[in-house]
Design an enzyme around this catalytic site. Structure first.
Site, mmCIF file in Angstrom:
data_model
loop_
_atom_site.group_PDB
_atom_site.id
_atom_site.type_symbol
_atom_site.label_atom_id
_atom_site.label_comp_id
_atom_site.label_asym_id
_atom_site.label_seq_id
_atom_site.Cartn_x
_atom_site.Cartn_y
_atom_site.Cartn_z
ATOM 1 N N ASP A 40 0.868 1.964 59.679
ATOM 2 C CA ASP A 40 0.902 3.168 58.819
ATOM 3 C C ASP A 40 1.688 4.149 59.803
ATOM 4 O OD1 ASP A 40 -0.408 2.387 56.559
ATOM 5 O OD2 ASP A 40 -2.122 3.295 57.205
ATOM 6 N N LYS A 62 2.772 5.850 55.640
ATOM 7 C CA LYS A 62 2.279 6.704 54.488
ATOM 8 C C LYS A 62 2.281 8.120 55.111
ATOM 9 C CE LYS A 62 -1.151 3.862 52.162
ATOM 10 N NZ LYS A 62 -2.526 3.523 51.903
ATOM 11 N N GLY A 94 -7.481 5.842 62.494
ATOM 12 C CA GLY A 94 -8.799 6.263 62.310
ATOM 13 C C GLY A 94 -9.679 5.059 61.872
ATOM 14 N N VAL A 98 -12.451 5.311 55.923
ATOM 15 C CA VAL A 98 -12.446 6.702 55.982
ATOM 16 C C VAL A 98 -11.044 7.309 55.340
ATOM 17 C CG1 VAL A 98 -12.753 9.088 57.102
ATOM 18 C CG2 VAL A 98 -14.282 6.895 57.385
ATOM 19 N N THR A 123 -12.701 7.489 63.922
ATOM 20 C CA THR A 123 -12.264 8.169 62.689
ATOM 21 C C THR A 123 -11.742 9.784 63.157
ATOM 22 O OG1 THR A 123 -12.285 9.180 60.426
ATOM 23 C CG2 THR A 123 -14.434 9.419 61.805
ATOM 24 N N MET A 175 -6.614 16.042 55.847
ATOM 25 C CA MET A 175 -5.395 16.237 55.091
ATOM 26 C C MET A 175 -5.584 17.752 54.264
ATOM 27 S SD MET A 175 -5.565 12.629 53.273
ATOM 28 C CE MET A 175 -7.072 12.565 53.218
ATOM 29 N N GLY A 204 -5.091 15.660 67.344
ATOM 30 C CA GLY A 204 -6.359 15.542 68.134
ATOM 31 C C GLY A 204 -6.616 14.313 68.814
HETATM 32 C C1 LIG Z 1 -4.838 9.469 55.207
HETATM 33 S S1 LIG Z 1 -6.096 10.285 56.481
HETATM 34 C C2 LIG Z 1 -6.653 9.067 57.166
HETATM 35 C C3 LIG Z 1 -7.898 9.165 57.944
HETATM 36 C C4 LIG Z 1 -8.109 7.924 59.033
HETATM 37 N N1 LIG Z 1 -8.588 6.784 58.229
HETATM 38 C C5 LIG Z 1 -9.368 8.207 59.875
HETATM 39 O O1 LIG Z 1 -10.609 7.645 59.641
HETATM 40 O O2 LIG Z 1 -9.185 9.212 60.752
HETATM 41 C C6 LIG Z 1 -5.028 11.070 57.324
HETATM 42 C C7 LIG Z 1 -5.670 12.481 57.937
HETATM 43 O O3 LIG Z 1 -6.506 12.180 59.100
HETATM 44 C C8 LIG Z 1 -6.461 13.264 59.838
HETATM 45 N N2 LIG Z 1 -6.082 12.686 61.058
HETATM 46 C C9 LIG Z 1 -6.013 11.553 61.615
HETATM 47 N N3 LIG Z 1 -5.655 11.415 62.892
HETATM 48 C C10 LIG Z 1 -5.713 12.626 63.465
HETATM 49 C C11 LIG Z 1 -5.536 13.415 64.535
HETATM 50 N N4 LIG Z 1 -5.048 12.351 65.694
HETATM 51 N N5 LIG Z 1 -5.863 14.799 64.874
HETATM 52 C C12 LIG Z 1 -5.934 15.365 63.833
HETATM 53 N N6 LIG Z 1 -6.159 14.887 62.360
HETATM 54 C C13 LIG Z 1 -5.896 13.552 62.215
HETATM 55 C C14 LIG Z 1 -5.466 14.113 59.352
HETATM 56 O O4 LIG Z 1 -5.947 15.277 58.614
HETATM 57 C C15 LIG Z 1 -4.557 13.567 58.498
HETATM 58 O O5 LIG Z 1 -3.899 14.010 57.607
#
Ligand SMILES: C[S@@+](CC[C@H](N)C(=O)[O-])C[C@H]1O[C@@H](n2cnc3c(N)ncnc32)[C@H](O)[C@@H]1O
Length: 248
Positions: A40, A62, A94, A98, A123, A175, A204
């Site tokens: 991704d 994505k 992540g 989740v 996550t 998101m 982060g």
């Molecule tokens: C489609 S979701 C996937 C989440 C992922 N499966 C997880 O467990 O972190 C993507 C969202 O996760 C959050 N996200 C993922 N990595 C991040 C990071 N390094 N710092 C801040 N937010 C993050 C953001 O809100 C982003 O829009």
């Protein structure tokens, strides 16, 4: 009569929030033995470097509101590579379970009779909370935390705002940065104080990480413009424990 043996093999691997040393040993092992890696947008460059040179890379990037490959297309891709007998890794940011549609991918693989395993990942909520000094729970401030998809927050039916406005909990919106005004308005309309500590953590755990932590009313005034970096919105009393927190 014995049941049919599953064919092929897919590992759905959580890559964590960015740094390679936040991957689990099992995740790294599956990645390094992969013959095909389907990944991704949020997978960091340093993790992509760990893909074997011999492995085929398939980007299915994505982005919010836009999938370069539709979800069903990703399923078909995984199934086709697995049926061809390749060791397939589906690498996801992540944790796969989740807000990552990992559940749907497992269902599709199972329906196709393909063996799969899920390797958990750190996550974003865990990574960002640790990196920004914001405990998700704390005996004195929050006895529960809740993970929510912020981009769905426009629909009044999606979240129980009355329950979310109650004290003693940490609310983590994935998101959700661009929905901050709506989320704050809904929470305050249901009784949450505008003085509640809140934070935006972008990128982060990565070297480019930024943290903005202050009162919710202030965050509404100075929130950065929505950009391509992944960002998490955290609202709750534990935010005041962050070294980034500015109380006024
Ligand atoms: C489609 S979701 C996937 C989440 C992922 N499966 C997880 O467990 O972190 C993507 C969202 O996760 C959050 N996200 C993922 N990595 C991040 C990071 N390094 N710092 C801040 N937010 C993050 C953001 O809100 C982003 O829009």
């Amino acid at each position: 009569m014995s049941e049919a043996q599953p064919i092929g093999n897919v590992a759905i691997v959580g890559a964590g929030p960015g740094p390679v040393d936040l991957m689990t040993l099992r995740a790294l092992d599956r990645l390094q033995r992969a013959e095909v890696v389907v990944y991704d947008r949020l997978i960091s460059a340093e993790i992509l470097e760990r893909i074997p040179a011999t492995a085929q890379r398939v980007y299915v990037g994505k982005a919010l509101g836009y999938h370069s490959v539709p979800q069903e297309g990703i399923h078909e891709l995984l199934i086709a590579h697995a049926r061809a007998g390749r060791r397939v890794v589906r690498l996801k940011g992540g944790d796969p379970y989740v807000f990552g549609r990992g559940g749907e991918e497992v269902q599709a693989l199972q329906a196709a009779g393909i063996a799969c395993e899920v390797v958990p990942g750190v996550t974003a909520a865990s990574g960002c909370s640790a990196a920004a000094g914001i405990p998700l729970t704390h005996r004195d401030y929050a006895t529960s935390c809740v993970f929510l998809p912020g981009h769905l927050a426009n629909d009044a039916a999606t979240h129980d705002w009355r329950a979310l406005a109650r004290p003693g909990q940490t609310r983590v919106f994935y998101m959700g940065i661009q929905r901050l005004p709506h989320i704050a308005e809904r929470l305050m309309a249901h009784g949450l104080s505008p003085e509640t500590p809140a934070a935006i953590v972008r990128d982060g755990t990565r070297p480019s990480q930024t943290v903005l932590a202050c009162r919710l009313s202030r965050l509404l005034q100075c929130a950065p413009a929505y950009g391509p970096q992944p960002g998490l919105l955290i609202i709750g009393e534990t935010v005041q424990l962050s070294p980034y927190f500015e109380s006024d």
